[in-house]
Design a protein around this motif. Structure first.
Motif: not given
Length: 319
Positions: A139-163
């Motif tokens: 369960k923790l492994c799935i939560q960590m994996t999901t959290g990583i993908y959410i954080a990575s997508n948000v991080h990418s969208m922030i920088h693309v939006g600023l570009l």
């Protein structure tokens, strides 16, 4: 009138490596070979982990996702680069450029988190082996994996939006083989100060957090290993960490060389080649060739394949 005469760039020209026909052909063959090996190695590792029940553990789930992100990183950069070796105009639209950077940023951010998660997993496995299944539950492994993908997508969208807030009018030529953030800043006629500030606000904490997680995990692992009385136990502990430590060392050395003050220079391209093309090529081999469990699964698959092949040949000849 000055604004009217200032034409805004909606597509770019990727300068790439060279205009010499012989070198272009050689580089085309080299990078095509690297790309094919990278995709086969990483997607093969993903398929192996997905299909084999014995590899459904947190370490291999993180490794499978790391291989998937390496495939994403390579696919975001290499196909366009290979195409441009024989393209006359070498053009890329603004939105293609943003998409390329988005997937690269997504893959690199996720790689940082997955390498940190794998370091934490090794820390629990070696320093708290009796509590491993409790502390690193599925369960923790799935939560960590999901959290990583959410954080990575948000991080990418922030920088693309600023570009997208920038306007490009100085030149249409990107002195690089892909749409990287620093060459785009250099072409901007809008001050990229806010973009640079957001990199320090969002990207630097990610780097600090993931590097700190890796370093603290390995310091704790080393203390635990040195306390072991058994040489066999020490050897086993080091062997379980060797592949990950090698991979994370190469990744962070290249990344730290690339993330430096926003200045012009010719060092961007060699380092970028290494962390966007060479590292995704090396990772599956680092983990496969130095991992007994992966090698045993591969041997099992090859045995089953040979048995099936022999059975089919026998059936064909005697029926």
């Amino acid at each position: 009138m000055a604004k009217e005469n200032q034409s805004l760039t909606t597509e770019f020209i990727l300068v790439g490596f060279t205009d010499q026909p012989v070198l272009k052909t050689l580089l085309f063959l080299v990078f095509l070979t690297i790309y094919l090996i990278t995709m086969v190695g990483n997607l093969g590792l993903v398929a192996l982990i997905f299909t084999e029940h014995h590899l459904h553990t947190p370490m291999y789930i993180f490794l499978g996702n790391l291989a998937l992100m390496d495939s994403c990183c390579s696919s975001a950069i290499t196909p366009k680069m290979i195409e441009n070796f024989f393209s006359k105009d070498r053009k890329i639209s603004l939105y293609e450029c943003m998409a390329q950077f988005y997937f690269l940023c997504l893959a690199e951010t996720a790689d940082c988190f997955f390498l940190a998660a794998m370091a934490y997993d090794r820390y629990i496995a070696i320093c708290n082996p009796l509590q491993y299944h409790t502390m690193m539950s599925k369960k923790l492994c799935i939560q960590m994996t999901t959290g990583i993908y959410i954080a990575s997508n948000v991080h990418s969208m922030i920088h693309v939006g600023l570009l997208l807030r920038l306007t490009f009018c100085r030149s249409s030529q990107i002195d690089h083989f892909f749409c990287d953030i620093l060459p785009l800043y250099r072409l901007s006629c809008t001050n990229p100060y806010i973009n640079e500030l957001m990199i320090y606000i969002f990207s630097m904490p990610i780097q600090i957090f993931t590097i700190a997680t890796v370093l603290i995990s390995y310091v704790c692992i080393l203390f635990t290993v040195f306390k072991m009385n058994s040489k066999e136990g020490r050897g086993k502990a080091f062997s379980t960490c060797a592949s990950h430590f090698l991979s994370v060392s190469i990744f962070y050395i290249c990344l730290l060389m690339y993330i430096r003050p926003f200045e012009e220079g010719d060092k961007d391209i060699p380092v970028a080649i290494f962390y966007t093309i060479v590292i995704p090529l090396l990772n599956p081999f680092i983990y496969s060739l130095r991992n007994k469990q992966v090698i045993n699964v591969l041997k099992k698959i090859m045995r089953n394949y040979n048995i099936l092949k022999f059975h089919l040949l026998w059936k064909t000849n005697f029926n």
